[in-house]
Design a protein around this motif. Structure first.
Motif, PDB file in Angstrom:
ATOM      1  N   ARG A   1       0.852  -1.197   0.000  1.00  0.00           N
ATOM      2  CA  ARG A   1       0.000   0.000   0.000  1.00  0.00           C
ATOM      3  C   ARG A   1       0.889   1.250   0.000  1.00  0.00           C
ATOM      4  N   GLY A   2       1.773   1.335   0.989  1.00  0.00           N
ATOM      5  CA  GLY A   2       2.778   2.378   1.033  1.00  0.00           C
ATOM      6  C   GLY A   2       2.271   3.754   0.656  1.00  0.00           C
ATOM      7  N   ARG A   3       3.013   4.393  -0.234  1.00  0.00           N
ATOM      8  CA  ARG A   3       2.695   5.763  -0.634  1.00  0.00           C
ATOM      9  C   ARG A   3       1.668   5.845  -1.758  1.00  0.00           C
TER      10      ARG A   3
ATOM     11  N   ARG B   1       3.636  10.765   8.214  1.00  0.00           N
ATOM     12  CA  ARG B   1       3.964   9.616   7.372  1.00  0.00           C
ATOM     13  C   ARG B   1       5.463   9.322   7.380  1.00  0.00           C
ATOM     14  N   VAL B   2       6.270  10.370   7.323  1.00  0.00           N
ATOM     15  CA  VAL B   2       7.729  10.190   7.329  1.00  0.00           C
ATOM     16  C   VAL B   2       8.187   9.599   8.660  1.00  0.00           C
TER      17      VAL B   2
ATOM     18  N   HIS C   1      -2.242   3.642  11.315  1.00  0.00           N
ATOM     19  CA  HIS C   1      -1.931   3.765  12.740  1.00  0.00           C
ATOM     20  C   HIS C   1      -2.899   2.963  13.610  1.00  0.00           C
ATOM     21  N   LEU C   2      -4.118   2.794  13.152  1.00  0.00           N
ATOM     22  CA  LEU C   2      -5.072   1.977  13.904  1.00  0.00           C
ATOM     23  C   LEU C   2      -4.689   0.498  13.861  1.00  0.00           C
ATOM     24  N   VAL C   3      -3.923   0.097  12.855  1.00  0.00           N
ATOM     25  CA  VAL C   3      -3.360  -1.255  12.831  1.00  0.00           C
ATOM     26  C   VAL C   3      -2.181  -1.334  13.793  1.00  0.00           C
ATOM     27  N   LEU C   4      -1.342  -0.332  13.757  1.00  0.00           N
ATOM     28  CA  LEU C   4      -0.169  -0.285  14.639  1.00  0.00           C
ATOM     29  C   LEU C   4      -0.573  -0.213  16.103  1.00  0.00           C
TER      30      LEU C   4
ATOM     31  N   ASP D   1      -5.682   7.376   5.070  1.00  0.00           N
ATOM     32  CA  ASP D   1      -4.736   6.271   4.908  1.00  0.00           C
ATOM     33  C   ASP D   1      -3.772   6.209   6.090  1.00  0.00           C
ATOM     34  N   VAL D   2      -3.224   7.345   6.477  1.00  0.00           N
ATOM     35  CA  VAL D   2      -2.288   7.382   7.605  1.00  0.00           C
ATOM     36  C   VAL D   2      -2.986   6.946   8.898  1.00  0.00           C
TER      37      VAL D   2
END
Length: 210
Positions: free
Chosen positions: A12-14, A101-102, A163-166, A158-159
């Motif tokens: 998925r990435g960028r 994101r970075v 983060h909700l997965v992390l 997306d970000v």
């Protein structure tokens, strides 16, 4: 044939924000998937404007840099605000998304084992900025800027979903952002994409960390 084409790794990435935008706007695109071996050959890197992917093609136009691609799609689909002031505010919020994101990518790829806990602890502050910005627009019941969805909403969504997965509880102190994620994700065409194998079966990051 689709007018748009993404050339990128199988992550998925960028590219996921642009995929979400195109899906929600009913646009078609094709994917040119780059393998590790293909990248190591060097031809794609040599031809890339800045030696990196994604590459995006709109007909005869070839673009690099994910945020430039998002802005191009925003202009094509009327997703850059209603006036120059809204466009400026959208740019401001998107720069904030890029900062997050970075930091996320640096932790995922360079310091996951040793840095994850501290990164998650700092999320209340990082995401709190977006909670306050959202609250300042229509009491947080709509989008980040103005009355209509813009490209920054896809990028932020997306970000936030990553983060909700992390850290599944990362929005516990941000009720407006939590509702925003659910509200924007439930847009019919976007929900269909997010529920599809094209999204669900694609890894978030290239190293398996999430």
């Amino acid at each position: 044939m689709p007018e748009y084409c993404i050339t990128y790794f199988n992550v998925r990435g960028r590219c996921e924000a642009m995929r979400m935008l195109m899906a929600d706007q009913g646009a078609e695109w094709k994917e040119e998937v780059v393998t590790h071996d293909m990248w190591l050959k060097g031809d794609l890197k040599k031809d890339a404007a800045f030696g990196q992917l994604p590459k995006f093609q709109d007909g005869n136009l070839t673009l690099y840099q994910s945020n430039a691609i998002l802005r191009h799609l925003a202009r094509n689909h009327g997703l850059y605000g209603k006036n120059p002031l809204e466009a400026t505010l959208i740019d401001m919020v998107n720069d904030g998304v890029e900062d997050v994101r970075v930091k996320y990518a640096r932790m995922i790829y360079q310091n996951y084992e040793n840095g994850k806990d501290d990164y998650i602890k700092a999320l209340a502050t990082e995401l709190g900025h977006f909670e306050r910005l959202l609250a300042s627009n229509k009491e947080g019941k709509g989008f980040m800027v103005g009355d209509e969805i813009s490209f920054v909403d896809y990028n932020l969504l997306d970000v936030l979903r990553n983060h909700l997965v992390l850290a599944p509880d990362c929005l516990s102190g941000c009720p407006l952002l939590s509702a925003y994620v659910k509200r924007v994700s439930s847009r019919p065409k976007l929900d269909a994409f997010l529920s599809s194998p094209a999204h669900k079966n694609r890894p978030i990051n290239g190293n398996g960390k999430q």
